[in-house]
Design a protein around this motif. Structure first.
Motif, PDB file in Angstrom:
ATOM      1  N   UNK A  51       6.161  22.475  -2.408  1.00  0.00           N
ATOM      2  CA  UNK A  51       5.278  22.323  -3.558  1.00  0.00           C
ATOM      3  C   UNK A  51       5.158  20.885  -4.060  1.00  0.00           C
ATOM      4  N   UNK A  52       6.016  19.979  -3.608  1.00  0.00           N
ATOM      5  CA  UNK A  52       5.889  18.586  -4.027  1.00  0.00           C
ATOM      6  C   UNK A  52       4.734  17.890  -3.312  1.00  0.00           C
TER       7      UNK A  52
ATOM      8  N   UNK B 175       0.829  -1.197   0.000  1.00  0.00           N
ATOM      9  CA  UNK B 175       0.000   0.000   0.000  1.00  0.00           C
ATOM     10  C   UNK B 175       0.867   1.253   0.000  1.00  0.00           C
ATOM     11  N   UNK B 176       0.436   2.256  -0.754  1.00  0.00           N
ATOM     12  CA  UNK B 176       1.097   3.548  -0.756  1.00  0.00           C
ATOM     13  C   UNK B 176       0.256   4.544   0.025  1.00  0.00           C
ATOM     14  N   UNK B 177       0.907   5.472   0.708  1.00  0.00           N
ATOM     15  CA  UNK B 177       0.170   6.379   1.594  1.00  0.00           C
ATOM     16  C   UNK B 177       0.929   7.698   1.708  1.00  0.00           C
ATOM     17  N   UNK B 178       0.209   8.806   1.707  1.00  0.00           N
ATOM     18  CA  UNK B 178       0.869  10.076   1.973  1.00  0.00           C
ATOM     19  C   UNK B 178       1.306  10.103   3.437  1.00  0.00           C
ATOM     20  N   UNK B 179       2.337  10.895   3.721  1.00  0.00           N
ATOM     21  CA  UNK B 179       2.949  10.847   5.051  1.00  0.00           C
ATOM     22  C   UNK B 179       1.959  11.152   6.169  1.00  0.00           C
TER      23      UNK B 179
ATOM     24  N   UNK C 232       5.619   5.339   1.633  1.00  0.00           N
ATOM     25  CA  UNK C 232       5.181   6.707   1.901  1.00  0.00           C
ATOM     26  C   UNK C 232       5.721   7.622   0.812  1.00  0.00           C
ATOM     27  N   UNK C 233       4.819   8.408   0.229  1.00  0.00           N
ATOM     28  CA  UNK C 233       5.237   9.321  -0.838  1.00  0.00           C
ATOM     29  C   UNK C 233       4.159  10.381  -1.026  1.00  0.00           C
ATOM     30  N   UNK C 234       4.384  11.279  -1.988  1.00  0.00           N
ATOM     31  CA  UNK C 234       3.389  12.299  -2.310  1.00  0.00           C
ATOM     32  C   UNK C 234       2.294  11.704  -3.190  1.00  0.00           C
TER      33      UNK C 234
END
Length: 305
Positions: A199-200, A95-99, A126-128
């Motif tokens: 901004x990312x 799974x990917x998730x914003x921080x 964890x990523x944008x």
């Protein structure tokens, strides 16, 4: 060497009698005898000492029986694992998730999921938001927990989880937090030292867009990539920031940090679960989707993004 030959061998080792072993295996005694003999020929060693009324394991047979029993146990465990995997009881969910959601939303969600599915593991990237959407498209992760999905993709499905309006996050000791009327305006916020995610991040993009659309100046004192670093700076009274309540852990609110509503800002932002439209995802991942759906209030049906 066949599986049924090993089964016949263990039955004969247990009963010490080919007739009784054949009855256990529901096979003719002559067939069982032939298959054990074929096994011995293949191994080029005698496994049994045969007498008129009984058979006993040779030394080699005793040693071989240990390995066969262990192999059978491993095979049964493997069969059980596959059955549980097919039923969504086992496996690893990528799974990917914003921080922010990884610290404020995901732990409680997985704790509840883990109680029901204790054998399922979670592997979190964890990523944008934009990078996570790409990761889901490319199959690097099965699911993505993201904020404000805006990209167009025929490959993905977005399941809206909930929406929230922006709030102002301030230190509990900030003068704005001491007022009887907690709501603030964007104009008031422009007079405060503003701290932003860079901004990312989707949150940094949202904040700058909100001010630009209203023709308000925005001059951040600090722009930072770290969500936790940003909240710590707010806690220490260095400045204020715009955020969404779901991005703040409940334990952080009240004692050290305060969320203030923003007057005249009615726009709500979507938290969503994203997964591939094309191809299959694991049964475990589908069970995770069902858990999220049960624990959040649905506000729309699945759509392309």
């Amino acid at each position: 060497m066949e599986f049924y030959q090993l089964t016949y061998f263990l039955a004969a080792a247990q009963t010490q009698n080919f007739r009784k072993a054949a009855e256990l295996c529901i096979v003719a005694q002559s067939a069982l005898s032939r298959q054990i003999a074929a096994l011995e020929d293949e191994l080029e060693v005698a496994l049994f000492t045969r007498t008129k009324k009984r058979v006993t394991l040779t030394t080699a047979g005793q040693e071989f029986a240990l390995y066969v029993r262990n192999a059978m146990e491993q095979l049964q465990e493997g069969q059980l694992f596959l059955a549980e995997l097919q039923a969504g009881q086992r496996g690893t969910i990528r799974i990917g998730c914003i921080e922010s959601l990884a610290t404020a939303f995901l732990p409680a969600l997985f704790a509840s999921f883990h109680q029901q599915y204790p054998q399922i593991r979670l592997k979190v990237r964890v990523n944008h938001t934009d990078e996570l959407i790409t990761s889901v498209e490319q199959g690097e992760v099965e699911l993505g927990l993201i904020l404000d999905p805006r990209l167009q993709s025929e490959l993905l499905i977005v399941k809206e989880l909930f929406r929230q309006p922006l709030h102002l996050l301030v230190s509990a000791l900030h003068p704005l937090a001491q007022r009887q009327v907690p709501a603030v305006t964007l104009e008031q916020i422009t007079t405060e030292p503003l701290l932003l995610l860079d901004e990312t991040s989707r949150m940094g993009q949202i904040t700058k867009r909100i001010f630009t659309q209203r023709g308000l100046p925005i001059h951040p004192l600090i722009e930072i990539e770290s969500v936790e670093g940003l909240k710590e700076m707010v806690r220490q009274g260095i400045g204020v920031t715009l955020t969404l309540p779901a991005l703040i852990r409940p334990s952080q609110i009240g004692k050290d940090l305060v969320l203030l509503p923003i007057t005249g800002l009615t726009e709500e932002f979507i938290f969503a679960l994203v997964y591939r439209r094309v191809g299959s995802i694991s049964r475990a991942a589908r069970e995770f989707i069902n858990t999220i759906s049960r624990q959040t209030i649905p506000t729309s049906s699945d759509t392309s993004i």
